[in-house]
Design a protein around this motif. Structure first.
Motif, PDB file in Angstrom:
ATOM      1  N   ARG A   1      -2.864  -5.833  -8.558  1.00  0.00           N
ATOM      2  CA  ARG A   1      -4.545  -5.185  -7.842  1.00  0.00           C
ATOM      3  C   ARG A   1      -5.688  -5.716  -8.472  1.00  0.00           C
ATOM      4  N   ARG A   2      -6.037  -6.611  -8.846  1.00  0.00           N
ATOM      5  CA  ARG A   2      -7.379  -6.611  -9.579  1.00  0.00           C
ATOM      6  C   ARG A   2      -7.575  -8.589  -9.434  1.00  0.00           C
ATOM      7  N   TRP A   3      -7.303  -8.760  -7.636  1.00  0.00           N
ATOM      8  CA  TRP A   3      -6.902  -9.927  -7.513  1.00  0.00           C
ATOM      9  C   TRP A   3      -8.549 -10.203  -7.744  1.00  0.00           C
ATOM     10  N   ASP A   4      -8.637 -11.846  -8.172  1.00  0.00           N
ATOM     11  CA  ASP A   4      -9.819 -12.504  -8.311  1.00  0.00           C
ATOM     12  C   ASP A   4     -10.810 -11.119  -8.234  1.00  0.00           C
ATOM     13  N   GLY A   5     -10.847 -10.550  -9.071  1.00  0.00           N
ATOM     14  CA  GLY A   5     -11.663  -8.612  -9.643  1.00  0.00           C
ATOM     15  C   GLY A   5     -12.071  -8.303  -9.261  1.00  0.00           C
ATOM     16  N   VAL A   6     -11.418  -7.855  -7.659  1.00  0.00           N
ATOM     17  CA  VAL A   6     -11.507  -7.356  -6.547  1.00  0.00           C
ATOM     18  C   VAL A   6     -10.446  -6.095  -6.435  1.00  0.00           C
ATOM     19  N   GLU A   7      -9.951  -4.902  -6.543  1.00  0.00           N
ATOM     20  CA  GLU A   7      -9.288  -4.165  -6.830  1.00  0.00           C
ATOM     21  C   GLU A   7      -8.643  -4.242  -5.562  1.00  0.00           C
ATOM     22  N   VAL A   8      -7.603  -4.563  -4.904  1.00  0.00           N
ATOM     23  CA  VAL A   8      -6.725  -4.454  -3.817  1.00  0.00           C
ATOM     24  C   VAL A   8      -5.531  -3.070  -3.768  1.00  0.00           C
ATOM     25  N   SER A   9      -5.187  -3.354  -2.885  1.00  0.00           N
ATOM     26  CA  SER A   9      -4.555  -1.762  -2.058  1.00  0.00           C
ATOM     27  C   SER A   9      -3.337  -1.907  -2.927  1.00  0.00           C
ATOM     28  N   HIS A  10      -2.728  -0.581  -2.919  1.00  0.00           N
ATOM     29  CA  HIS A  10      -1.342  -0.376  -3.617  1.00  0.00           C
ATOM     30  C   HIS A  10      -0.501  -1.203  -2.073  1.00  0.00           C
ATOM     31  N   ASN A  11      -0.246  -0.626  -1.313  1.00  0.00           N
ATOM     32  CA  ASN A  11       0.747  -1.617  -0.106  1.00  0.00           C
ATOM     33  C   ASN A  11       0.649  -3.218  -0.180  1.00  0.00           C
ATOM     34  N   THR A  12       0.033  -3.636  -0.091  1.00  0.00           N
ATOM     35  CA  THR A  12      -0.596  -4.811  -0.540  1.00  0.00           C
ATOM     36  C   THR A  12       0.034  -5.916  -1.827  1.00  0.00           C
ATOM     37  N   VAL A  13       0.031  -5.081  -3.013  1.00  0.00           N
ATOM     38  CA  VAL A  13       0.464  -5.312  -3.918  1.00  0.00           C
ATOM     39  C   VAL A  13       1.782  -4.937  -3.710  1.00  0.00           C
ATOM     40  N   VAL A  14       2.574  -4.332  -3.064  1.00  0.00           N
ATOM     41  CA  VAL A  14       3.708  -4.196  -3.039  1.00  0.00           C
ATOM     42  C   VAL A  14       4.584  -5.531  -2.451  1.00  0.00           C
ATOM     43  N   ALA A  15       3.755  -5.783  -1.316  1.00  0.00           N
ATOM     44  CA  ALA A  15       4.216  -7.013  -0.088  1.00  0.00           C
ATOM     45  C   ALA A  15       4.134  -8.154  -1.031  1.00  0.00           C
ATOM     46  N   LYS A  16       2.916  -8.449  -2.029  1.00  0.00           N
ATOM     47  CA  LYS A  16       3.537  -9.483  -2.424  1.00  0.00           C
ATOM     48  C   LYS A  16       4.354  -9.898  -3.694  1.00  0.00           C
ATOM     49  N   MET A  17       4.375  -8.626  -4.366  1.00  0.00           N
ATOM     50  CA  MET A  17       6.258  -8.904  -5.578  1.00  0.00           C
ATOM     51  C   MET A  17       6.914  -8.760  -4.818  1.00  0.00           C
ATOM     52  N   ARG A  18       7.370  -7.640  -3.683  1.00  0.00           N
ATOM     53  CA  ARG A  18       8.804  -8.681  -2.711  1.00  0.00           C
ATOM     54  C   ARG A  18       8.419 -10.160  -2.468  1.00  0.00           C
ATOM     55  N   LYS A  19       7.197 -10.521  -1.955  1.00  0.00           N
ATOM     56  CA  LYS A  19       7.361 -12.318  -1.886  1.00  0.00           C
ATOM     57  C   LYS A  19       8.143 -12.724  -3.039  1.00  0.00           C
ATOM     58  N   VAL A  20       7.195 -11.979  -4.394  1.00  0.00           N
ATOM     59  CA  VAL A  20       7.641 -12.945  -5.649  1.00  0.00           C
ATOM     60  C   VAL A  20       9.297 -13.121  -5.648  1.00  0.00           C
TER      61      VAL A  20
ATOM     62  N   VAL B   1     -10.849  11.442  11.428  1.00  0.00           N
ATOM     63  CA  VAL B   1      -9.180  11.615  11.207  1.00  0.00           C
ATOM     64  C   VAL B   1      -9.467  10.637   9.953  1.00  0.00           C
ATOM     65  N   PRO B   2      -8.455  12.045   8.873  1.00  0.00           N
ATOM     66  CA  PRO B   2      -7.907  11.232   7.780  1.00  0.00           C
ATOM     67  C   PRO B   2      -7.427  10.330   7.868  1.00  0.00           C
ATOM     68  N   VAL B   3      -7.829   9.100   7.313  1.00  0.00           N
ATOM     69  CA  VAL B   3      -7.317   7.751   6.101  1.00  0.00           C
ATOM     70  C   VAL B   3      -7.303   7.899   5.072  1.00  0.00           C
ATOM     71  N   LEU B   4      -6.296   7.345   4.427  1.00  0.00           N
ATOM     72  CA  LEU B   4      -5.650   7.063   3.007  1.00  0.00           C
ATOM     73  C   LEU B   4      -5.447   6.257   2.635  1.00  0.00           C
ATOM     74  N   ASN B   5      -6.914   6.237   1.662  1.00  0.00           N
ATOM     75  CA  ASN B   5      -7.123   4.890   0.867  1.00  0.00           C
ATOM     76  C   ASN B   5      -6.017   4.317  -0.424  1.00  0.00           C
ATOM     77  N   THR B   6      -5.460   3.255   0.756  1.00  0.00           N
ATOM     78  CA  THR B   6      -4.489   3.255  -0.668  1.00  0.00           C
ATOM     79  C   THR B   6      -4.731   2.616  -2.284  1.00  0.00           C
ATOM     80  N   THR B   7      -6.192   1.892  -2.425  1.00  0.00           N
ATOM     81  CA  THR B   7      -6.467   1.018  -3.267  1.00  0.00           C
ATOM     82  C   THR B   7      -6.759   2.569  -4.208  1.00  0.00           C
ATOM     83  N   ASN B   8      -7.614   3.261  -4.186  1.00  0.00           N
ATOM     84  CA  ASN B   8      -7.060   4.834  -4.790  1.00  0.00           C
ATOM     85  C   ASN B   8      -7.437   6.316  -4.658  1.00  0.00           C
ATOM     86  N   PHE B   9      -5.763   6.456  -3.717  1.00  0.00           N
ATOM     87  CA  PHE B   9      -5.308   7.028  -3.244  1.00  0.00           C
ATOM     88  C   PHE B   9      -6.211   8.319  -2.946  1.00  0.00           C
ATOM     89  N   THR B  10      -7.100   8.432  -2.541  1.00  0.00           N
ATOM     90  CA  THR B  10      -8.338   9.287  -1.669  1.00  0.00           C
ATOM     91  C   THR B  10      -7.771   9.707  -0.339  1.00  0.00           C
TER      92      THR B  10
END
Length: 258
Positions: free
Chosen positions: A9-28, A182-191
């Protein structure tokens, strides 16, 4: 594993979106189970029932068919954007993934008693659930196919690199005046954030548009699946289908016997 999730979630000091992290965890997880099978790891850390979180998606964003026609009728300032406009509009009328469209040749267009039909087997699912998807071509889709017929060494449309195609789609929508918020979900902070639809447009918007509008017209999931090639019970299909106010109104009207 929870620590690994937080690390991603804090890849290289930058907050990454939840969905991106889920994809990485599945690869692991896949790597760990492979190592276990090869005897390189005694036991996978995922073997004790650790549940990787699910992706989180907001309300699907789609175009109306009136907007698609508006895009098609808008003159573009150069040949490149005119061509990418045509490809995007064609995709809105057939619902293919861009990976499938790039493989299409003239042999995928067949003539039936009712007109031209696009016939293909989806690349993503053919190894597991191989089946032929057939989509009758609309008048506009037929116009586009005929415009490029015989000019592309057998290909049906002049594709460019997918990322460049996505950039062009944004420009095409902006030039066509399709800029509604249009409304867009920010999957980093879920706003929820409001953004112009042209700014978030990509090739997959066309597939969602086709799927959503087919379901809107038919209210039939099986027919929608037949035209889009989704598998029965597909979770992706439920993300694409948007229940509109018009659909809800028609249901309420039926309650009153209208």
């Amino acid at each position: 594993l929870d620590s690994l999730y937080r690390f991603f979630r804090r890849w290289d000091g930058v907050e990454v979106s939840h969905n991106t992290v889920v994809a990485k965890m599945r690869k692991v997880r896949a790597i760990c189970y492979w190592c276990q099978r090869k005897g390189m790891m005694e036991k996978s850390p995922f073997a004790d029932g650790y549940n990787i979180k699910q992706e989180v998606y907001g309300t699907p964003t789609t175009l109306t068919m009136q907007e698609v026609e508006q895009i098609y009728r808008t003159e573009m300032p150069n040949r490149l954007l005119s061509t990418q406009r045509d490809i995007f509009v064609f995709q809105c009328f057939v619902g293919q993934r861009v990976s499938d469209m790039q493989r299409m040749t003239a042999s995928n267009i067949i003539t039936t008693s009712s007109g031209l039909v696009l016939q293909y087997m989806q690349k993503k699912t053919r190894r597991h659930t191989p089946r032929v998807t057939e989509v009758p071509l609309s008048k506009i889709a037929t116009e586009i196919i005929e415009r490029y017929a015989g000019r592309l060494d057998g290909r049906i449309l002049p594709f460019i690199a997918e990322q460049n195609y996505n950039y062009a789609i944004k420009d095409v929508l902006r030039l066509a005046g399709v800029t509604r918020l249009v409304p867009v979900l920010n999957t980093t902070n879920f706003t929820e954030e409001m953004k112009p639809i042209c700014d978030i447009a990509s090739s997959h918007l066309a597939r969602r548009t086709f799927t959503s509008n087919i379901f809107e017209i038919t209210q039939d999931e099986r027919l929608t699946i037949s035209l889009t090639g989704h598998a029965e019970g597909s979770r992706a299909l439920s993300r694409y289908i948007k229940i509109t106010d018009k659909t809800k109104r028609s249901v309420i009207d039926r309650l009153e016997g209208k």
